[in-house]
Structure formats: structure tokens, C-alpha cells
Motif scaffolding. Structure first.
Motif, PDB file in Angstrom:
ATOM      1  N   LEU A  79       1.241  -9.606  20.035  1.00 27.40           N
ATOM      2  CA  LEU A  79       1.804 -10.677  18.865  1.00 27.40           C
ATOM      3  C   LEU A  79       0.635 -10.808  18.069  1.00 27.40           C
ATOM      4  CD1 LEU A  79       2.750 -13.553  21.461  1.00 27.40           C
ATOM      5  CD2 LEU A  79       4.141 -12.119  19.912  1.00 27.40           C
ATOM      6  N   ALA A  80      -0.772 -10.550  18.251  1.00 22.50           N
ATOM      7  CA  ALA A  80      -1.618 -10.467  17.098  1.00 22.50           C
ATOM      8  C   ALA A  80      -1.364  -9.254  16.320  1.00 22.50           C
ATOM      9  CB  ALA A  80      -3.024 -10.486  17.761  1.00 22.50           C
ATOM     10  N   ASN A  81      -0.955  -8.144  16.847  1.00 28.69           N
ATOM     11  CA  ASN A  81      -1.029  -7.069  16.074  1.00 28.69           C
ATOM     12  C   ASN A  81      -0.019  -7.229  14.690  1.00 28.69           C
ATOM     13  OD1 ASN A  81      -1.560  -3.850  15.699  1.00 28.69           O
ATOM     14  ND2 ASN A  81       0.838  -3.821  15.924  1.00 28.69           N
ATOM     15  N   GLN A  82       1.012  -8.123  15.008  1.00 31.47           N
ATOM     16  CA  GLN A  82       1.910  -8.306  13.780  1.00 31.47           C
ATOM     17  C   GLN A  82       1.248  -9.073  12.602  1.00 31.47           C
ATOM     18  OE1 GLN A  82       4.477  -6.765  14.687  1.00 31.47           O
ATOM     19  NE2 GLN A  82       3.607  -6.698  16.745  1.00 31.47           N
ATOM     20  N   ALA A  83       0.395  -9.896  12.862  1.00 34.57           N
ATOM     21  CA  ALA A  83      -0.485 -10.344  11.701  1.00 34.57           C
ATOM     22  C   ALA A  83      -1.227  -9.294  10.861  1.00 34.57           C
ATOM     23  CB  ALA A  83      -1.575 -11.303  12.465  1.00 34.57           C
ATOM     24  N   GLY A  84      -1.939  -8.373  11.563  1.00 36.09           N
ATOM     25  CA  GLY A  84      -2.254  -7.226  10.992  1.00 36.09           C
ATOM     26  C   GLY A  84      -1.420  -6.331  10.308  1.00 36.09           C
ATOM     27  N   VAL A  85      -0.159  -6.124  10.913  1.00 36.61           N
ATOM     28  CA  VAL A  85       0.734  -5.171  10.357  1.00 36.61           C
ATOM     29  C   VAL A  85       1.179  -5.946   9.002  1.00 36.61           C
ATOM     30  CG1 VAL A  85       3.208  -4.597  10.551  1.00 36.61           C
ATOM     31  CG2 VAL A  85       1.489  -4.185  12.303  1.00 36.61           C
ATOM     32  N   LEU A  86       1.648  -7.322   8.785  1.00 36.46           N
ATOM     33  CA  LEU A  86       1.889  -7.635   7.684  1.00 36.46           C
ATOM     34  C   LEU A  86       0.955  -7.760   6.822  1.00 36.46           C
ATOM     35  CD1 LEU A  86       4.142  -9.225   6.262  1.00 36.46           C
ATOM     36  CD2 LEU A  86       3.334 -11.422   7.191  1.00 36.46           C
ATOM     37  N   TRP A  87      -0.373  -8.045   6.945  1.00 36.21           N
ATOM     38  CA  TRP A  87      -1.494  -7.893   6.133  1.00 36.21           C
ATOM     39  C   TRP A  87      -1.741  -6.711   5.480  1.00 36.21           C
ATOM     40  CZ3 TRP A  87      -5.343 -11.444   4.210  1.00 36.21           C
ATOM     41  CH2 TRP A  87      -6.580 -10.937   4.012  1.00 36.21           C
ATOM     42  N   ASN A  88      -1.731  -5.719   6.232  1.00 38.54           N
ATOM     43  CA  ASN A  88      -1.708  -4.193   5.730  1.00 38.54           C
ATOM     44  C   ASN A  88      -0.577  -3.652   4.930  1.00 38.54           C
ATOM     45  OD1 ASN A  88      -4.313  -4.217   7.248  1.00 38.54           O
ATOM     46  ND2 ASN A  88      -3.471  -2.991   9.057  1.00 38.54           N
ATOM     47  N   PHE A  89       0.583  -4.136   5.226  1.00 32.92           N
ATOM     48  CA  PHE A  89       1.723  -3.722   4.426  1.00 32.92           C
ATOM     49  C   PHE A  89       1.614  -4.316   3.305  1.00 32.92           C
ATOM     50  CE2 PHE A  89       6.279  -4.704   3.149  1.00 32.92           C
ATOM     51  CZ  PHE A  89       6.403  -3.203   2.910  1.00 32.92           C
ATOM     52  N   VAL A  90       1.272  -5.402   3.052  1.00 30.33           N
ATOM     53  CA  VAL A  90       1.219  -6.059   1.489  1.00 30.33           C
ATOM     54  C   VAL A  90       0.143  -5.345   0.721  1.00 30.33           C
ATOM     55  CG1 VAL A  90       0.606  -8.388   0.170  1.00 30.33           C
ATOM     56  CG2 VAL A  90       2.120  -8.305   2.359  1.00 30.33           C
ATOM     57  N   LEU A  91      -1.040  -5.095   1.302  1.00 27.42           N
ATOM     58  CA  LEU A  91      -2.076  -4.513   0.476  1.00 27.42           C
ATOM     59  C   LEU A  91      -1.684  -3.110   0.240  1.00 27.42           C
ATOM     60  CD1 LEU A  91      -5.312  -6.133   2.297  1.00 27.42           C
ATOM     61  CD2 LEU A  91      -3.990  -6.728  -0.013  1.00 27.42           C
ATOM     62  N   ILE A  92      -1.190  -2.125   1.326  1.00 30.54           N
ATOM     63  CA  ILE A  92      -0.785  -1.075   0.950  1.00 30.54           C
ATOM     64  C   ILE A  92       0.113  -0.705   0.105  1.00 30.54           C
ATOM     65  CG2 ILE A  92       0.470   1.021   2.180  1.00 30.54           C
ATOM     66  CD1 ILE A  92      -1.355   0.301   4.806  1.00 30.54           C
ATOM     67  N   GLU A  93       1.138  -1.725  -0.050  1.00 26.39           N
ATOM     68  CA  GLU A  93       2.126  -1.732  -1.034  1.00 26.39           C
ATOM     69  C   GLU A  93       1.795  -1.748  -2.579  1.00 26.39           C
ATOM     70  OE1 GLU A  93       6.440  -2.512  -0.994  1.00 26.39           O
ATOM     71  OE2 GLU A  93       6.010  -0.624   0.375  1.00 26.39           O
ATOM     72  N   ALA A  94       0.804  -2.852  -2.602  1.00 20.77           N
ATOM     73  CA  ALA A  94       0.326  -3.218  -3.736  1.00 20.77           C
ATOM     74  C   ALA A  94      -0.855  -2.299  -4.375  1.00 20.77           C
ATOM     75  CB  ALA A  94      -0.181  -4.775  -3.665  1.00 20.77           C
ATOM     76  N   LEU A  95      -1.535  -1.634  -3.394  1.00 25.53           N
ATOM     77  CA  LEU A  95      -2.635  -0.877  -3.904  1.00 25.53           C
ATOM     78  C   LEU A  95      -2.840   0.712  -3.808  1.00 25.53           C
ATOM     79  CD1 LEU A  95      -5.670  -3.393  -2.301  1.00 25.53           C
ATOM     80  CD2 LEU A  95      -4.391  -3.266  -4.487  1.00 25.53           C
ATOM     81  N   LEU A  96      -1.922   1.177  -2.709  1.00 27.58           N
ATOM     82  CA  LEU A  96      -1.921   2.433  -2.481  1.00 27.58           C
ATOM     83  C   LEU A  96      -0.500   3.205  -3.123  1.00 27.58           C
ATOM     84  CD1 LEU A  96      -3.523   3.088   0.987  1.00 27.58           C
ATOM     85  CD2 LEU A  96      -4.529   3.099  -1.194  1.00 27.58           C
ATOM     86  N   PHE A  97       0.568   2.532  -2.780  1.00 28.10           N
ATOM     87  CA  PHE A  97       1.660   3.349  -2.709  1.00 28.10           C
ATOM     88  C   PHE A  97       2.711   2.579  -4.000  1.00 28.10           C
ATOM     89  CE2 PHE A  97       0.355   4.645   1.388  1.00 28.10           C
ATOM     90  CZ  PHE A  97       0.550   6.000   1.219  1.00 28.10           C
ATOM     91  N   ARG A  98       1.922   2.025  -4.922  1.00 27.22           N
ATOM     92  CA  ARG A  98       2.837   1.200  -6.066  1.00 27.22           C
ATOM     93  C   ARG A  98       3.823   2.369  -6.536  1.00 27.22           C
ATOM     94  NH1 ARG A  98       2.564   1.034 -11.395  1.00 27.22           N
ATOM     95  NH2 ARG A  98       0.571   2.528 -11.420  1.00 27.22           N
ATOM     96  N   ASP A  99       3.499   3.245  -6.797  1.00 37.23           N
ATOM     97  CA  ASP A  99       4.440   4.447  -7.433  1.00 37.23           C
ATOM     98  C   ASP A  99       5.465   5.194  -6.457  1.00 37.23           C
ATOM     99  OD1 ASP A  99       2.522   5.911  -6.458  1.00 37.23           O
ATOM    100  OD2 ASP A  99       2.331   6.995  -8.225  1.00 37.23           O
ATOM    101  N   ARG A 100       5.512   4.664  -5.175  1.00 33.29           N
ATOM    102  CA  ARG A 100       6.312   5.452  -4.479  1.00 33.29           C
ATOM    103  C   ARG A 100       7.326   4.340  -3.737  1.00 33.29           C
ATOM    104  NH1 ARG A 100       2.927   9.800  -1.092  1.00 33.29           N
ATOM    105  NH2 ARG A 100       1.505  10.422  -2.808  1.00 33.29           N
ATOM    106  N   ARG A 101       7.476   3.319  -4.323  1.00 33.55           N
ATOM    107  CA  ARG A 101       8.461   2.243  -3.754  1.00 33.55           C
ATOM    108  C   ARG A 101       9.857   2.339  -3.940  1.00 33.55           C
ATOM    109  NH1 ARG A 101       4.493  -2.768  -5.056  1.00 33.55           N
ATOM    110  NH2 ARG A 101       5.295  -2.469  -6.683  1.00 33.55           N
ATOM    111  N   ARG A 102      10.144   2.828  -4.903  1.00 37.89           N
ATOM    112  CA  ARG A 102      11.651   2.655  -5.489  1.00 37.89           C
ATOM    113  C   ARG A 102      12.643   3.325  -4.668  1.00 37.89           C
ATOM    114  NH1 ARG A 102       9.102   2.679 -10.974  1.00 37.89           N
ATOM    115  NH2 ARG A 102       9.072   0.411 -11.587  1.00 37.89           N
ATOM    116  N   HIS A 103      12.269   4.289  -3.887  1.00 35.57           N
ATOM    117  CA  HIS A 103      13.512   5.072  -3.277  1.00 35.57           C
ATOM    118  C   HIS A 103      13.703   4.607  -2.038  1.00 35.57           C
ATOM    119  CE1 HIS A 103       9.599   5.954  -0.984  1.00 35.57           C
ATOM    120  NE2 HIS A 103      10.276   6.521   0.091  1.00 35.57           N
ATOM    121  N   ARG A 104      13.322   3.184  -1.689  1.00 40.51           N
ATOM    122  CA  ARG A 104      13.651   2.520  -0.523  1.00 40.51           C
ATOM    123  C   ARG A 104      13.562   0.989  -0.553  1.00 40.51           C
ATOM    124  NH1 ARG A 104      13.954   6.059   3.853  1.00 40.51           N
ATOM    125  NH2 ARG A 104      12.534   7.947   3.999  1.00 40.51           N
ATOM    126  N   HIS A 105      14.357   0.305  -0.106  1.00 43.83           N
ATOM    127  CA  HIS A 105      14.308  -1.021  -0.306  1.00 43.83           C
ATOM    128  C   HIS A 105      13.173  -1.683   0.474  1.00 43.83           C
ATOM    129  CE1 HIS A 105      15.943  -5.380   0.607  1.00 43.83           C
ATOM    130  NE2 HIS A 105      16.339  -5.242  -0.529  1.00 43.83           N
TER     131      HIS A 105
END
Length: 424
Positions: free
Chosen positions: A301-327
Motif C-alpha cells: 500500500l505504501a508503495n502506491q504513494a511513492g509511485v504516484l509521487w514519482n510519476f508526477v515528477l518524472i512526467e514534468a521533469l524528465l520526459f516532458r517531450d515524450r508524452r504525446r504518443h500515449r494517453h
């Protein structure tokens, strides 16, 4: 080049590009002055008046406004350009892809001159410095010449208020700290007023976001020699500043994208984001185990909090220019699946560390997260975000409206078509 080539809308891009290839090379020192605009109608007439008095008649120069306005700025430019002794054109974009930086890149693609000069339309950048920027480059052999507020003779007087001054200075220190080699010799990386040799620029390599296009060009194009010219940052002539908190966030996102442009840098960024994910993960684990839950289901259960946190930051900071090919939901699902799949490895490892070696739950969890780091990074990049080469083929569609402006016959010889689709 004939006037028809500059203005005939019936020519397709391939025909114009072929015609551009056939003309003689641009004159030595020729300039394309790129001015991105967004609702700057109140500044246009005065800007062109000052440019008329500042650009020598012998200097081959053309002016290209790349416009994202929702007001009548294009029409004002067309009327004000009638008295100009140099070619003036407007490229109006229906979609402001990349913001001001994207507008500059669109202009660069159409420049066929020796030099590209970029400046704002609000007259905070003094037009009389345009010839001096290019002249300094020709004298010194520099590939990039920056108008700087922070060298002797320069001033940031036009920055209103201590808050904007503090933000500008803080952004300067941050960028120079993040890119010490790429920005060596540039005292004012936040400047929006500079000249760059067209031969140095590869537009396809640029991924601008927001209004700090000099930073993008300096980091990705790496000009070999840089020079600076002091300038006094003026008060805005008319209209309102476009600097907002949203632009500040885009700037920070742009910094992160530039800093993580290479594979090793992305891995480091991924690791730092993963480290920050320890906070929500371990906090949730502490709450759950403190409430009496056994540590193994609490881990899940605790892992899900870290998963969501990491996903938001990775989307915004690492892979901003690779997001349009998938919903986004597809990306989140894949990311969560990978992040939770490593529990198959991590939970047995944690159990061994806790039951056999007597480690406490929290340090055992931290050690297990570190050991699975490289595998999670490789799987995330390969299975959630496509490589850049594949993304590059999927570009957002745009509708452009070109507005040719009347210029005197024969003006701007040696300069090249302001609205040519060719990059050279």
C-alpha cells in the motif's frame, strides 16, 4: 531574389525551398531580425520607427515577426511596415507551440542570412544595438553575441521592483550553476537580446519551452566562441509584461529538460526523483505499520504513494517531450505496473533483510529500493516513454497564416525571403 518568391502564397514549400537553394549565398553580415510577438500592437509602430533609424542602409537586413497574438498585432505590423526600407514580414501561428521560444525557432527555420538577431517587441531591448551585436561578432569571430545587463556599461534598470530583480538574479545563478560549461562567457543567460550565426543553429535539435530561448540555443547548439555587448534594459514602451508564475514554472521545467537531455543525466534525475519518493513511501509505511498493519501488506500500500509521487515528477521533469504518443492514463498504468512489479523482487529481498539479518523495516526498504533502481529506470524509459527518435516523427499539427508586407522594390538584397520555409 524576386519579390514574387517572397510573397506569392501559391508557391508550395517544396518549390520555395528549391528556389532558395538556387539563389546566391547571402551577403556577408546579412541579418534576419526575429521578433516574437504576443499582443504587442501598441509597440509596433515605435519599434519599426526606431529600427528604421538604427539599421544602416548598407546592412542587408530583413525583419520577421513570428506572431502568436489574439489582437490586431499582425494588421498593425502590415500597415507600419509600409515605410520601412527593409523587408518586413509576419508569420502568424494559430497555435503557440513552444511559447516564445517556439516562435523564435519557427523564425530561425526561415532565415537565410549570415546572422539571426533575436529581440523583444516591447522596446526594452534598444533597437540601435542590432548593428553593434552583429558588428561585434564580425570583429571578434564570435558565433554568439549576447546583449548583457551584467557587464560594465549594462544595467537592469527596466526591471520594475525588487521582486523581479531578485527572480532574474536567482534564475541567472541557477542556470549558470546547472550549465557551467555551456554558459561559460555568458554573464546574462536570461537575456532575450542576442545575435547568433545561422550556421551554428540546428533547428531540429531544439526543444524550446517558454521564453528563455538563449538558454536553449546555448546549451543545445554550443557556439564555440561567445562575445558580449553591454546594454541598458529599458522600460516597457506599451502593454503589459508577459512574465507570470506559469512562465516561471515552465522555465523550471525547461531547465530540468535541458539538464536531463542525455541518458546518464536522465538516470541521475530518475535516481534523485526516486530518492524524493522515499518521503511519501516511508511516511505511508510508518503510518500503516504504526496503525498495526503487518509490514508486508503495508509495503504494498505504501508503495502506491511513492509511485504516484514519482510519476508526477518524472512526467514534468524528465520526459516532458515524450508524452504525446500515449494517453496519460496509459502512461500511468504502465508506470504503476512496472513500479509494483519490482515488488516481486523487492519484497522477498526485504523479507530476507528483516527476518534473516535482523534489519529494521525502514532501512531494509530503503536498501531494496536502491538495488532495483537501474532495472526500474531502464524499463520505464523503454516501456513507458518511447525513444526521442520515434517521438520526433510525431509533431503537433499547426496552422500558419503568413502576411507579407509591402517593401520598396529591391530592398534587402542579399538577405533571403522572410517567410521562406527553408532553414538556409
Amino acid at each position: 531574389m524576386s519579390e514574387d518568391l517572397r510573397t506569392d502564397p501559391a508557391l508550395d514549400e517544396a518549390g520555395v525551398a528549391a528556389a532558395v537553394e538556387a539563389v546566391e549565398p547571402p551577403a556577408h553580415g546579412s541579418i534576419t531580425l526575429i521578433i516574437p510577438t504576443f499582443n504587442e500592437a501598441g509597440n509596433i509602430r515605435e519599434l519599426l520607427r526606431r529600427l528604421r533609424s538604427s539599421i544602416p542602409a548598407h546592412l542587408p537586413c530583413e525583419v520577421l515577426f513570428v506572431d502568436d497574438s489574439t489582437d490586431d498585432t499582425p494588421e498593425v505590423i502590415e500597415k507600419a511596415a509600409a515605410d520601412c526600407p527593409f523587408p518586413v514580414a509576419v508569420l502568424h501561428r494559430e497555435r503557440a507551440v513552444g511559447g516564445l521560444g517556439g516562435a523564435v525557432v519557427e523564425g530561425v527555420k526561415r532565415a537565410a542570412s549570415d546572422w539571426v538577431v533575436v529581440m523583444d517587441a516591447d522596446l526594452q531591448h534598444p533597437p540601435q544595438l542590432v548593428p553593434e551585436l552583429v558588428g561585434e561578432g564580425e570583429r571578434t569571430g564570435a558565433e554568439l553575441v549576447v546583449a548583457s545587463r551584467y557587464i560594465s556599461g549594462g544595467s537592469r534598470a527596466g526591471l520594475a521592483g525588487g521582486y523581479r530583480i531578485a527572480v532574474s538574479r536567482g534564475a541567472t545563478w541557477l542556470t549558470k550553476g546547472l550549465f557551467p560549461r555551456a554558459l561559460r562567457g555568458i554573464s546574462d543567460p536570461m537575456s532575450g537580446f542576442f545575435a547568433l550565426r545561422r550556421s551554428v543553429i540546428t533547428p531540429e535539435a531544439l526543444r524550446p519551452l517558454g521564453y528563455k530561448i538563449l538558454l536553449e540555443l546555448a546549451v543545445r547548439c554550443r557556439p564555440a566562441k561567445v562575445a558580449e555587448v553591454p546594454f541598458v534594459f529599458q522600460d516597457r514602451f506599451a502593454g503589459e509584461s508577459k512574465s507570470t508564475a506559469k512562465e516561471g514554472l515552465r522555465f523550471l521545467s525547461h531547465l530540468a529538460a535541458l539538464r536531463t537531455a542525455t541518458g546518464p543525466a536522465r538516470m541521475i534525475g530518475f535516481g534523485l526523483i526516486g530518492l524524493s519518493g522515499f518521503v511519501p513511501n516511508l511516511a505511508a509505511l510508518w503510518l500503516l505499520t504504526g496503525a498495526g498493519m503487518h509490514y508486508l501488506p503495508a509495503e504494498i500500500l505504501a508503495n502506491q504513494a511513492g509511485v504516484l509521487w514519482n510519476f508526477v515528477l518524472i512526467e514534468a521533469l524528465l520526459f516532458r517531450d515524450r508524452r504525446r504518443h500515449r494517453h496519460w492514463a496509459d502512461r500511468l498504468g504502465r508506470f504503476a505496473l512496472l513500479a509494483n512489479a519490482d515488488l516481486l523482487l523487492r519484497i522477498p529481498l526485504i523479507a530476507v533483510l528483516v527476518d534473516r539479518f535482523g534489519m529494521a523495516v525502514l532501512p531494509a526498504t530503503a536498501l531494496a529500493l536502491v538495488t532495483t533502481f537501474v532495472l526500474r529506470f531502464a524499463a520505464t524509459e523503454a516501456l513507458v516513454y518511447l525513444p526521442s527518435s520515434r517521438y520526433a516523427a510525431v509533431q503537433p499539427s499547426r496552422t500558419e497564416r503568413k502576411i507579407p508586407c509591402d517593401v520598396p522594390s529591391g530592398a534587402g538584397e542579399g538577405g533571403g525571403p522572410p517567410c521562406s520555409p527553408s532553414g538556409r
